[in-house]
Design an enzyme around this catalytic site. Structure first.
Site, PDB file in Angstrom:
ATOM      1  N   CYS A   1      61.767  68.919  77.415  1.00 24.74           N
ATOM      2  CA  CYS A   1      61.618  69.176  75.986  1.00 24.74           C
ATOM      3  C   CYS A   1      61.573  67.880  75.192  1.00 24.74           C
ATOM      4  O   CYS A   1      61.187  67.870  74.033  1.00 24.74           O
ATOM      5  CB  CYS A   1      62.781  70.040  75.483  1.00 24.74           C
ATOM      6  SG  CYS A   1      64.394  69.269  75.698  1.00 24.74           S
TER       7      CYS A   1
ATOM      8  N   CYS B   1      60.194  72.168  69.985  1.00 25.88           N
ATOM      9  CA  CYS B   1      61.311  71.444  70.601  1.00 25.88           C
ATOM     10  C   CYS B   1      61.806  70.322  69.690  1.00 25.88           C
ATOM     11  O   CYS B   1      63.014  70.061  69.613  1.00 25.88           O
ATOM     12  CB  CYS B   1      60.890  70.874  71.952  1.00 25.88           C
ATOM     13  SG  CYS B   1      60.675  72.089  73.270  1.00 25.88           S
TER      14      CYS B   1
END
Length: 282
Positions: free
Chosen positions: A242, A134
């Site tokens: 994320c 991420c």
């Protein structure tokens, strides 16, 4: 699978998200005015951009801004792992008159190094490796998208998750102001707006994807299930994020420091991974 269940499933698949969810709350008019005022406030700040994930909330925000005649630039993070349906919606958004869209991609060398070191789908192996993915595909491009900006606009809604339950309309707790014009909207409000204004949306929403991210990290959910449960479902972790909307422990000293603050964790994570401290840990 028995015939009755199969028939019910077929009917559900054919029902659109609008048909299922479009139901305005009693104070919808006030919330719409609130969202419009928040966008006007954002536009007045100057160098402000909208983060559009190509989910329904962000498409609604882009439409409201257009309706108000606000020239707010839009950016999209193309992680390289998006669904085909999401990429098709991106093309349609770019083709709309009056919408300035900039697409940010992860740095190819960082993606290459991650895949060479850990494997393309290593994010399934540990939370740390998922966070690193991420960081590379979202956080570093986000830092570039926000570099030099005074504020940004997001589609956060309080109803989406516990972690977002206190999201304000205007968040000034960090150096860069974050505007959340739909913070108080319900899912029904969002789809009511879509129905009334014929907003173009991701067809995955009609397939029970309330929250849409990267293809390998997103799955459909059942009716009544937590909307965020379809994200990173293999992790035993209540924080389905994320990092884009997770507050840092300390805000940067100035807007010019935003990029270094956002990428600091990436650099340390990559160094940790190179030292062998990430792969296989939980």
């Amino acid at each position: 699978m028995n015939a009755a269940f199969a028939s019910t499933l077929d009917r559900l698949v054919q029902i659109s998200a609008v048909a299922l969810f479009a139901k305005a709350s009693s104070d919808y008019g006030r919330k719409l005015q609130q969202a419009q005022d928040t966008l006007r406030q954002a536009a007045a700040l100057g160098t402000v951009v909208q983060a559009n994930s190509l989910g329904v909330e962000d498409m609604v925000i882009t439409h409201i801004a257009q309706q108000l005649g606000l020239q707010i630039p839009v950016f999209v993070l193309d992680t390289g792992r998006l669904h085909t349906e999401t990429l098709a919606l991106l093309e349609r958004l770019q083709a709309q008159d009056g919408v300035q869209v900039t697409v940010y991609h992860p740095r190819p060398d960082a993606v290459r190094d991650y895949i060479r070191t850990h494997g393309q789908d290593a994010f399934y192996e540990s939370v740390q490796l998922r966070h690193l993915c991420c960081d590379i595909r979202k956080m570093e491009p986000l830092a570039r998208a926000l570099d030099g900006k005074k504020g940004w606009i997001t589609g956060l809604r309080r109803e989406q998750s516990t972690a977002r339950g206190a999201a304000p309309l205007v968040d000034t707790s960090e150096a860069r102001t974050k505007f959340n014009p739909l913070a108080h909207w319900t899912q029904g409000d969002v789809w009511h707006y879509v129905a009334g204004h014929k907003v173009d949306t991701n067809p995955l929403h009609d397939q029970f994807y309330p929250s849409i991210g990267c293809a390998p990290c997103t799955r459909p959910v059942t009716l009544g299930e937590d909307p965020r449960s379809g994200r990173w479902w293999w992790e035993n972790n209540d924080l389905r994020e994320c990092g884009l909307h997770v507050k840092r422990r300390s805000a940067p000293q100035g807007a010019g420091d935003a990029r270094s603050a956002a990428t600091e964790g990436i650099v340390s994570a990559q160094a940790h991974a190179a030292a062998g401290g990430v792969k296989g840990t939980q």
